[in-house]
Design a protein around this motif. Structure first.
Motif, PDB file in Angstrom:
ATOM      1  N   SER A 123       0.866  -1.186   0.000  1.00  0.00           N
ATOM      2  CA  SER A 123       0.000   0.000   0.000  1.00  0.00           C
ATOM      3  C   SER A 123       0.902   1.235   0.000  1.00  0.00           C
ATOM      4  CB  SER A 123      -0.849  -0.006   1.269  1.00  0.00           C
ATOM      5  OG  SER A 123      -0.008   0.216   2.395  1.00  0.00           O
ATOM      6  N   ILE A 129      -1.140  -4.707   1.743  1.00  0.00           N
ATOM      7  CA  ILE A 129      -2.593  -4.709   1.952  1.00  0.00           C
ATOM      8  C   ILE A 129      -3.169  -6.058   1.548  1.00  0.00           C
ATOM      9  CG2 ILE A 129      -3.141  -3.641  -0.288  1.00  0.00           C
ATOM     10  CD1 ILE A 129      -5.366  -2.073   1.432  1.00  0.00           C
ATOM     11  N   GLY A 134      -7.229  -5.934   5.039  1.00  0.00           N
ATOM     12  CA  GLY A 134      -6.729  -4.580   4.814  1.00  0.00           C
ATOM     13  C   GLY A 134      -5.297  -4.444   5.303  1.00  0.00           C
ATOM     14  N   CYS A 161      -5.602  -1.446  -3.498  1.00  0.00           N
ATOM     15  CA  CYS A 161      -5.060  -0.102  -3.777  1.00  0.00           C
ATOM     16  C   CYS A 161      -5.128   0.229  -5.263  1.00  0.00           C
ATOM     17  CB  CYS A 161      -3.615   0.013  -3.289  1.00  0.00           C
ATOM     18  SG  CYS A 161      -3.433  -0.265  -1.525  1.00  0.00           S
ATOM     19  N   CYS A 164      -8.421   1.836  -5.825  1.00  0.00           N
ATOM     20  CA  CYS A 164      -8.821   2.864  -4.849  1.00  0.00           C
ATOM     21  C   CYS A 164      -8.421   4.226  -5.415  1.00  0.00           C
ATOM     22  CB  CYS A 164      -8.116   2.597  -3.511  1.00  0.00           C
ATOM     23  SG  CYS A 164      -8.477   3.823  -2.254  1.00  0.00           S
ATOM     24  N   LYS A 167      -7.763   7.270  -2.603  1.00  0.00           N
ATOM     25  CA  LYS A 167      -6.633   7.007  -1.702  1.00  0.00           C
ATOM     26  C   LYS A 167      -6.690   7.871  -0.427  1.00  0.00           C
ATOM     27  CE  LYS A 167      -3.506   5.173  -5.235  1.00  0.00           C
ATOM     28  NZ  LYS A 167      -4.375   4.024  -5.448  1.00  0.00           N
ATOM     29  N   CYS A 169      -5.987   7.298   2.515  1.00  0.00           N
ATOM     30  CA  CYS A 169      -4.850   7.128   3.440  1.00  0.00           C
ATOM     31  C   CYS A 169      -3.860   8.283   3.281  1.00  0.00           C
ATOM     32  CB  CYS A 169      -4.156   5.784   3.198  1.00  0.00           C
ATOM     33  SG  CYS A 169      -3.601   5.529   1.503  1.00  0.00           S
ATOM     34  N   ARG A 209      -3.459   4.721   8.283  1.00  0.00           N
ATOM     35  CA  ARG A 209      -3.882   3.314   8.316  1.00  0.00           C
ATOM     36  C   ARG A 209      -5.377   3.243   8.638  1.00  0.00           C
ATOM     37  NH1 ARG A 209      -0.394  -0.932  12.050  1.00  0.00           N
ATOM     38  NH2 ARG A 209      -0.713  -2.797  10.787  1.00  0.00           N
ATOM     39  N   CYS A 212      -8.096   3.848   5.800  1.00  0.00           N
ATOM     40  CA  CYS A 212      -8.322   2.879   4.719  1.00  0.00           C
ATOM     41  C   CYS A 212      -9.648   2.156   4.942  1.00  0.00           C
ATOM     42  CB  CYS A 212      -7.169   1.880   4.681  1.00  0.00           C
ATOM     43  SG  CYS A 212      -7.438   0.614   3.421  1.00  0.00           S
TER      44      CYS A 212
END
Ligand code: B12
Ligand code: SF4
Ligand code: SF4
Length: 234
Positions: A123, A129, A134, A161, A164, A167, A169, A209, A212
């Motif tokens: 990730s 991930i 996760g 990811c 995603c 993002k 995170c 973290r 996510c």
């Protein structure tokens, strides 16, 4: 003294059963090719295979806490590593394996092993991930064997990811430590030393973290989050 290994097809079941009471899981097996830099066995030969052992979500936390409560003095400077060595070292001795641990130098490439054994990818945080767990999983050790092993553990081809788009995170990190799509440990550590860092990430866990959306059911319990973050900020 190390016991001889059971046959390859039964040793994995023995290991899996021995791990279970400790909240640890057999995560995957990896057979080395002759071109790989395989870890060495206790007798100096290169290993033919490794079995990766890890936690899924907070699975290890209660067994670890109970172990600490039984004898609070035995943990040393890094009690989770001491516990991992006690549990996994014993399983290695009983099964003719050589144990490796992620925090022991020279660092073994645990994440590369996991990518190959489980099909995982990194990730933006640097943590691998998993499509179900996760970012809430980790590695506590590996057993190196002289024999090749059958494929075991879960293998995935799903990489959250990659799809995603937002993002979250990256934006959630108050230190901008993920902005270059590579974890900037200096920025993270500097932030953890500030008042905002102490009352934020250090107390509640890494905000990136936590942002996510994958595997939220496996989020670590509060005490475990704090334990890992305290170790990171040293
Ligand atoms: C050194 C190290 C760190 C350093 C990173 C320094 C740096 N910039 O590289 C520090 C102390 C900062 C760190 C932090 C964390 N780490 Co760390 N770390 C390691 C360690 C001991 C060695 C990594 C290494 O260099 N290996 C040697 C090379 C040869 O192996 P490799 O597999 O090829 O290495 C890969 C990694 O280096 C990775 N990588 C590169 N940069 C970074 C940065 C970070 C933060 C991570 C996690 C990975 C990573 O890319 C390589 C490609 O394959 C590993 C254990 C291990 N033996 O691998 C754990 C490990 C990578 N860390 C881990 C974790 C969980 C963390 C933390 C989340 C701990 C926490 N606080 O909860 C934090 C992440 C930061 C955050 N925001 O919360 C886990 C990751 C598990 C997973 N699901 O993938 C590991 C595998 C340890 C474990 N017991 O499971 N870590
Ligand atoms: S928020 Fe998205 S990019 Fe970040 S770790 Fe989770 S799935 Fe990957
Ligand atoms: S611990 Fe805080 S500062 Fe460090 S990467 Fe996570 S969100 Fe960013």
């Amino acid at each position: 003294m190390t016991a001889p290994s059971a046959p390859a097809d039964t040793v994995l079941e023995i290991v899996r059963a021995a791990l279970e009471p400790h909240g640890l899981f057999l995560r995957g097996t990896l057979n080395f090719a002759s071109s790989d830099a395989a870890p060495l066995l206790a007798d100096g030969r290169p290993a033919a295979s490794v079995v990766l052992i890890g936690n899924i979500g907070g699975s290890l936390w209660q067994p670890f806490v109970r172990w600490r409560e039984e004898a609070p003095d035995r943990g040393g400077a890094d009690p989770l590593d001491t516990w991992s060595k006690a549990v996994i070292g014993e399983i290695a001795r009983a099964n003719g394996a050589t144990a490796y641990f992620p925090s022991d130098p020279p660092w073994q490439p645990f994440q590369q092993w996991a990518m190959r054994a489980e099909g995982l990818k990194a990730s933006p945080l640097g943590i691998l991930i998993h499509p179900r767990y996760g970012l809430w999983h980790g590695y506590r050790g590996a057993l190196a064997f002289a024999m090749a092993l059958p494929a075991d553990g879960e293998r995935t081809t799903a990489h959250p990811c990659d799809s995603c788009v937002e993002k979250p995170c990256i934006a959630a990190c108050p230190a901008g430590a993920l902005e270059r799509l590579q974890f900037d440990v200096g920025r993270c550590r500097s932030h953890l030393r500030t008042e905002a860092g102490r009352s934020g990430c250090l107390k509640r866990g890494c905000l990136a973290r936590d942002a996510c959306p994958v595997g939220r059911d496996y989020r670590y319990p509060r005490d475990q989050l704090h334990f890992h973050m305290a170790a990171l900020s040293l």
